[in-house]
Design a protein around this motif. Sequence first.
Motif, short mmCIF file in Angstrom:
data_model
loop_
_atom_site.label_atom_id
_atom_site.label_comp_id
_atom_site.label_asym_id
_atom_site.label_seq_id
_atom_site.Cartn_x
_atom_site.Cartn_y
_atom_site.Cartn_z
N ALA A 95 33.80 42.31 26.92
CA ALA A 95 34.88 42.58 25.98
C ALA A 95 34.45 42.11 24.61
O ALA A 95 33.81 41.08 24.47
N GLN A 96 34.82 42.86 23.57
CA GLN A 96 34.45 42.49 22.21
C GLN A 96 35.51 41.68 21.50
O GLN A 96 35.21 40.97 20.58
N SER A 97 36.74 41.77 21.90
CA SER A 97 37.81 41.19 21.11
C SER A 97 38.06 39.72 21.38
O SER A 97 38.99 39.17 20.86
N GLY A 98 37.25 39.10 22.20
CA GLY A 98 37.49 37.72 22.56
C GLY A 98 38.18 37.62 23.90
O GLY A 98 38.32 36.56 24.45
N THR A 99 38.63 38.75 24.41
CA THR A 99 39.22 38.77 25.74
C THR A 99 38.07 38.68 26.73
O THR A 99 37.19 39.52 26.71
N PRO A 100 38.06 37.69 27.60
CA PRO A 100 36.93 37.55 28.51
C PRO A 100 36.81 38.73 29.47
O PRO A 100 37.81 39.28 29.90
N ALA A 101 35.59 39.11 29.74
CA ALA A 101 35.36 40.12 30.77
C ALA A 101 35.80 39.54 32.11
O ALA A 101 35.76 38.33 32.31
N PRO A 102 36.23 40.36 33.04
CA PRO A 102 36.77 39.85 34.30
C PRO A 102 35.70 39.31 35.24
O PRO A 102 35.49 39.82 36.32
N SER A 103 35.03 38.24 34.84
CA SER A 103 33.94 37.69 35.63
C SER A 103 34.44 37.08 36.94
O SER A 103 33.78 37.18 37.96
N ALA A 104 35.61 36.47 36.94
CA ALA A 104 36.15 35.90 38.17
C ALA A 104 36.47 36.99 39.18
O ALA A 104 36.22 36.85 40.37
N ALA A 105 36.99 38.11 38.70
CA ALA A 105 37.31 39.22 39.59
C ALA A 105 36.04 39.80 40.20
O ALA A 105 36.01 40.16 41.37
N ARG A 106 34.98 39.87 39.40
CA ARG A 106 33.71 40.38 39.93
C ARG A 106 33.16 39.45 41.00
O ARG A 106 32.49 39.88 41.91
N PHE A 107 33.43 38.18 40.89
CA PHE A 107 32.97 37.22 41.88
C PHE A 107 33.84 37.27 43.14
O PHE A 107 33.34 37.22 44.26
N LEU A 108 35.14 37.37 42.96
CA LEU A 108 36.06 37.32 44.08
C LEU A 108 36.13 38.62 44.88
O LEU A 108 36.44 38.60 46.07
N MET A 109 35.87 39.75 44.24
CA MET A 109 36.01 41.03 44.92
C MET A 109 35.16 41.13 46.19
O MET A 109 35.68 41.52 47.24
N PRO A 110 33.87 40.81 46.17
CA PRO A 110 33.09 40.89 47.41
C PRO A 110 33.62 39.96 48.50
O PRO A 110 33.63 40.32 49.67
N ILE A 111 34.09 38.79 48.11
CA ILE A 111 34.65 37.85 49.09
C ILE A 111 35.91 38.44 49.72
O ILE A 111 36.10 38.36 50.94
N MET A 112 36.74 39.07 48.90
CA MET A 112 37.96 39.67 49.43
C MET A 112 37.65 40.83 50.37
O MET A 112 38.32 41.02 51.38
N VAL A 113 36.64 41.62 50.05
CA VAL A 113 36.24 42.74 50.92
C VAL A 113 35.75 42.21 52.26
O VAL A 113 36.14 42.72 53.33
#
Length: 125
Positions: A95-113
């Motif tokens: 993200a460019q605006s200072g909004t963080p990219a969803p890094s936690a979601a990218r980490f948690l998604m495989p675990i949830m699957v």
Amino acid sequence: MSDVKLFTYADLEEHKSRNSLWLTIHKKVYDVTAFLDEHPGGDEVLLEEAGRDGTEAFEDVGHSDEARDMLLKMYLGNLNPAEAAKNTTTANGKAQSGTPAPSAARFLMPIMVILAWWVYRQYFA
């Protein structure tokens, strides 16, 4: 009326090279060109964030107070508030605006699957 100069992402896009490297951290615009060769993390770190919002990368490293003080010498102005409100994303997903990219979601998604697969196997297979 304030004398602080305001910049847009288009302004930053024009300064993404070794010869002129600007980025924004916490909605403030900095010219870090002269610091490229001195940056302890190497110039590639700054070049990767060139022309866009480097807040997340800056904070993730945990820069010292001394590093933050060094920014004062490189300060050019502020990101235009209208630009700061934008939530544009670059090609690599940051993200460019200072909004963080969803890094936690990218980490948690495989675990949830994997968890969903395990639950399915336990109860439905």
